[in-house]
Design a protein around this motif. Sequence first.
Motif, short mmCIF file in Angstrom:
data_model
loop_
_atom_site.label_atom_id
_atom_site.label_comp_id
_atom_site.label_asym_id
_atom_site.label_seq_id
_atom_site.Cartn_x
_atom_site.Cartn_y
_atom_site.Cartn_z
N PHE A 1 0.83 -1.20 0.00
CA PHE A 1 0.00 0.00 0.00
C PHE A 1 0.88 1.26 0.00
N ASN A 2 1.88 1.28 0.88
CA ASN A 2 2.76 2.45 0.94
C ASN A 2 3.53 2.65 -0.36
N HIS A 3 3.94 1.55 -0.99
CA HIS A 3 4.66 1.65 -2.25
C HIS A 3 3.78 2.29 -3.33
N GLU A 4 2.55 1.83 -3.44
CA GLU A 4 1.62 2.39 -4.43
C GLU A 4 1.28 3.85 -4.11
N PHE A 5 1.14 4.14 -2.84
CA PHE A 5 0.82 5.50 -2.43
C PHE A 5 1.93 6.48 -2.84
N VAL A 6 3.18 6.10 -2.60
CA VAL A 6 4.30 6.98 -2.94
C VAL A 6 4.46 7.08 -4.45
N GLU A 7 4.19 6.00 -5.18
CA GLU A 7 4.24 6.07 -6.64
C GLU A 7 3.25 7.12 -7.16
N LYS A 8 2.04 7.11 -6.63
CA LYS A 8 1.04 8.10 -7.04
C LYS A 8 1.46 9.51 -6.62
N LYS A 9 2.08 9.59 -5.47
CA LYS A 9 2.56 10.89 -5.00
C LYS A 9 3.60 11.47 -5.95
N ILE A 10 4.49 10.61 -6.42
CA ILE A 10 5.51 11.05 -7.37
C ILE A 10 4.88 11.51 -8.68
N ALA A 11 3.92 10.73 -9.18
CA ALA A 11 3.26 11.09 -10.44
C ALA A 11 2.54 12.42 -10.32
N ASP A 12 1.82 12.63 -9.21
CA ASP A 12 1.09 13.88 -9.02
C ASP A 12 2.05 15.07 -8.92
N LEU A 13 3.15 14.88 -8.22
CA LEU A 13 4.11 15.98 -8.05
C LEU A 13 4.78 16.32 -9.38
N LYS A 14 5.11 15.29 -10.18
CA LYS A 14 5.70 15.55 -11.49
C LYS A 14 4.74 16.33 -12.38
N LYS A 15 3.47 15.94 -12.37
CA LYS A 15 2.47 16.64 -13.17
C LYS A 15 2.33 18.09 -12.71
N LYS A 16 2.35 18.29 -11.42
CA LYS A 16 2.23 19.63 -10.87
C LYS A 16 3.42 20.50 -11.29
N LEU A 17 4.61 19.91 -11.24
CA LEU A 17 5.81 20.65 -11.64
C LEU A 17 5.79 20.99 -13.13
N GLU A 18 5.29 20.05 -13.94
CA GLU A 18 5.20 20.31 -15.38
C GLU A 18 4.23 21.46 -15.67
N GLN B 1 3.39 23.85 -13.59
CA GLN B 1 4.01 25.08 -13.12
C GLN B 1 5.07 25.58 -14.11
N GLN B 2 5.82 24.65 -14.70
CA GLN B 2 6.83 25.04 -15.67
C GLN B 2 6.19 25.64 -16.93
N LYS B 3 5.08 25.03 -17.37
CA LYS B 3 4.38 25.57 -18.53
C LYS B 3 3.86 26.98 -18.24
N GLN B 4 3.29 27.16 -17.07
CA GLN B 4 2.79 28.49 -16.70
C GLN B 4 3.94 29.50 -16.64
N LYS B 5 5.06 29.06 -16.10
CA LYS B 5 6.22 29.94 -16.02
C LYS B 5 6.73 30.31 -17.40
N ASP B 6 6.79 29.31 -18.30
CA ASP B 6 7.24 29.57 -19.67
C ASP B 6 6.28 30.53 -20.38
N GLN B 7 4.97 30.32 -20.17
CA GLN B 7 3.98 31.19 -20.80
C GLN B 7 4.10 32.62 -20.27
N GLN B 8 4.31 32.74 -18.97
CA GLN B 8 4.48 34.07 -18.39
C GLN B 8 5.72 34.75 -18.94
N ASN B 9 6.80 33.97 -19.10
CA ASN B 9 8.02 34.55 -19.65
C ASN B 9 7.80 35.00 -21.10
N GLN B 10 7.06 34.18 -21.87
CA GLN B 10 6.78 34.56 -23.25
C GLN B 10 5.91 35.83 -23.31
N ASP B 11 4.91 35.89 -22.43
CA ASP B 11 4.05 37.08 -22.41
C ASP B 11 4.85 38.32 -22.01
#
Length: 292
Positions: free
Chosen positions: A145-162, A164-174
């Motif tokens: 259970f803990n292994h699956e939980f942390v795997e999902k945590k990693i996936a969610d955090l990576k998506k969140k960072l991506e 945020q990076q897209k928003q940052k890139d868009q802001q820089n372009q604007d």
Amino acid sequence: MNVRRVSLAAVALAAVSIGWLDPYAKAREGARLYAAGKYDDAVASYNEALTDQPDSPLLHFNLGDAAYKQGKYTDALNAFQQVPSSDADPARTARVAYNMGNAKYRLGEAAEASDPKAALGLYAEALVAYRRAMGAAPDDVDIKFNHEFVEKKIADLKKKLEEQQKQKDQQNQDQQKQQDQQNQQDQQDQQNQQGDQQQGRQPQDQPKSDDQQQQAEKKQEPQQGEPKSDLQQQDAQENAQQAAGGGERKDGEMTQQEAAALLDSQRAQEVQPDEVTKRIQGAVVAEPAQDW
């Protein structure tokens, strides 16, 4: 007096004998304090017990558990790492790896807000620990259970960072686009200002363009059918007479207009023959002024 001293010595000897006979007394005390939720006191008891048994895997494991309950996850990891893993005791290996995975996860969770990349690294280390625990105890549902939980945590955090990076890139372009537009506007304003300054410094006797000269000549020329003024007529006649006479008149020389006017005046003063006859017929003989 001597009896009293003998009694105290006997009590001291008994206490030493008990400690010597029960080397796990401090360990049991630490376990009791741990069960009562007194984790600070339990850590102190385990550390005292380790002075007598520095290589005890059990004491290091229990010390790690007490530090984990304190929220001191780094201290807990240090204690768990002192427990040797052994294929001969897979249950102990699974428990140690499982607790290390939990401590890694807690450290990553604490770092996620301030340093997401560091949190991802700690989550990945937690997965490694959980896999080692599953290898030693494949049927343990908590580890899975803990292994699956942390795997999902990693996936969610990576998506969140991506995101945020897209928003940052868009802001820089604007921001870059706005900056470019502002620079272009500033350059245009500067060019307009320089043009206005150059126009303000032009001399008043600047040559007129062909269109301006044509417009000026049209204004000076009279329109067709419009009567000329007396001065214009006189100037035109004089110019025509001078052209016919072959040049400018000399000083004292009359113009044709002046000569014509003089002749007209003389003709008016001359007596015509008819007027002479009329005067003779109507004349009266004058009387002499005196006798001769």
